[in-house]
Motif scaffolding. Structure first.
Motif, PDB file in Angstrom:
ATOM      1  N   GLU A  57       0.825  -1.206   0.000  1.00 53.00           N
ATOM      2  CA  GLU A  57       0.000   0.000   0.000  1.00 53.00           C
ATOM      3  C   GLU A  57       0.862   1.260   0.000  1.00 53.00           C
ATOM      4  O   GLU A  57       0.540   2.238  -0.692  1.00 53.00           O
ATOM      5  CB  GLU A  57      -0.937  -0.013   1.206  1.00 53.00           C
ATOM      6  N   ARG A  61       0.931   4.136  -2.934  1.00 54.42           N
ATOM      7  CA  ARG A  61       0.716   5.572  -2.748  1.00 54.42           C
ATOM      8  C   ARG A  61       1.803   6.380  -3.447  1.00 54.42           C
ATOM      9  O   ARG A  61       1.537   7.463  -3.982  1.00 54.42           O
ATOM     10  CB  ARG A  61       0.680   5.911  -1.251  1.00 54.42           C
ATOM     11  N   ASP A 179      -7.737   7.355  -7.496  1.00 54.03           N
ATOM     12  CA  ASP A 179      -6.304   7.530  -7.395  1.00 54.03           C
ATOM     13  C   ASP A 179      -5.911   8.974  -7.678  1.00 54.03           C
ATOM     14  O   ASP A 179      -6.534   9.665  -8.456  1.00 54.03           O
ATOM     15  CB  ASP A 179      -5.592   6.621  -8.418  1.00 54.03           C
TER      16      ASP A 179
END
Length: 277
Positions: A57, A61, A179
Motif C-alpha cells: 500500500e 501511494r 487515485d
C-alpha cells in the motif's frame, strides 16, 4: 466513536484480518506469489502478512496505479482460481474505501449496521466477481465502481424511498476515493477544465472528478450546465443549493433534481470512462 462502529462488520473484518495474519503459512504463500511474479524482490517482502500489505500500500501511494494494478491484478487472478487467501488480502486492501462509502451512505433513520453489512457484502462480491480476463488497468478504480454498483442496487432495493440521495452521495464518495492525478497530467487537466468552464481547481481527489466531467462533456454524456452543477456543488467553496438556485433562477428542489439526474447519467457512463482512462 459511535457505538455502532464497535460492533460493525468492518471491525469484525479487521479483527479477522489479525487472525489471518497470525495463521502459519499465510504470509509465506502471499509473499511467494508476489516474489515469483517479480512484484517485489525477496529482500523487499516482509515475512509478516500485515507488514507485507503495508509495503504494497505504501509503494502504491508513491507509484500510483501502475504498481497497484500489478499486485491487485495478480491477487484477483489467484482469487479467481479459488484462492480464498488472495481474495481476503484484496478485501483488506479495499476496506478503507468500503468504510468511506458506507459512512457516506448512512442517512437519518437508517441503522449503521444494516448499511455496513450491505457495503461489506458488495465489497466481497466485487472481489469474487472480478473478471479474470480483464486487463489489469485501474484495478482499484474498477473494484470501487463494482462495489458502488452493488451497494447502490442493494440499498435502493432495501431503502427505495431515499434512492435519489444515494446516487448523488455515493457518486461523490466514489470520486473522492479515486487515485491521485499525476502532477504532469494535472497541468493539462487544469487547462482542459478552464476551457470547459469548470472552476474550483484540480488538486487531489477533485482532479479525478474534474477529469471525469471533462471526459463526459467531450463524449456528450453531460450538458455543460449539468457538468457545472456537479463541479460547483462538490468544490470546497461551492455554493449551497439556495445560492445556486437564485443564480439559475430555479427553486432549490429543481437544482437538486437537476444535479441528481446529472449524477445518475455520470454513474451510468463511469465504467466507460474507467476503461478509457
Amino acid at each position: 466513536m459511535d457505538a455502532a462502529w464497535d460492533v460493525s462488520v468492518f471491525s469484525r473484518l479487521n479483527i479477522e484480518w489479525e487472525w489471518v495474519c497470525a495463521q502459519s503459512g499465510n504470509a509465506q504463500r502471499v509473499r511467494g506469489w508476489l516474489v515469483d511474479a517479480a512484484v517485489l524482490k525477496a529482500a523487499e517482502a516482509p515475512e509478516d502478512l500485515g507488514a507485507l500489505l503495508d509495503v504494497l500500500e505504501e509503494r502504491s501511494r508513491r507509484e500510483g496505479h501502475p504498481f497497484s494494478d500489478v499486485w491487485l491484478g495478480l491477487l484477483l487472478q489467484r482469487a479467481g482460481q479459488g484462492e480464498e487467501l488472495a481474495a481476503r488480502v484484496v478485501v483488506q486492501a479495499m476496506l478503507p474505501a468500503a468504510v468511506r462509502m458506507a459512512a457516506r451512505s448512512v442517512r437519518t433513520g437508517e441503522e449503521f449496521s444494516e448499511i455496513y453489512q450491505v457495503v461489506a457484502a458488495a465489497l466481497w462480491q466485487a472481489v469474487r466477481s472480478y473478471p479474470a480476463q480483464r486487463a489489469a488497468w485501474q484495478v482499484a478504480r474498477h473494484l470501487r465502481l463494482e462495489m458502488w454498483h452493488h451497494t447502490s442496487r442493494d440499498l435502493k432495493r432495501e431503502f427505495a424511498s431515499s434512492g435519489a440521495l444515494l446516487d448523488e452521495r455515493v457518486a461523490a464518495g466514489l470520486m473522492a476515493d479515486c487515485d491521485p492525478v499525476a502532477e504532469a497530467h494535472a497541468g493539462l487537466l487544469e487547462a482542459a477544465a478552464a476551457e470547459a468552464g469548470l472552476v474550483g481547481g484540480v488538486d487531489g481527489a477533485r482532479g479525478e472528478l474534474v477529469e471525469l466531467l471533462v471526459w463526459a462533456l467531450d463524449q456528450k454524456v453531460l450538458s455543460h450546465d449539468a457538468a457545472a452543477a456537479i463541479a460547483d456543488h462538490y468544490r470546497e467553496d461551492g455554493p449551497d443549493d439556495r445560492t445556486a438556485a437564485r443564480a439559475a433562477g430555479m427553486s432549490p428542489a429543481a437544482v437538486r433534481q437537476r444535479r441528481s439526474r446529472a449524477v445518475r447519467q455520470l454513474r451510468d457512463a463511469a465504467p466507460r470512462w474507467a476503461v478509457a482512462a
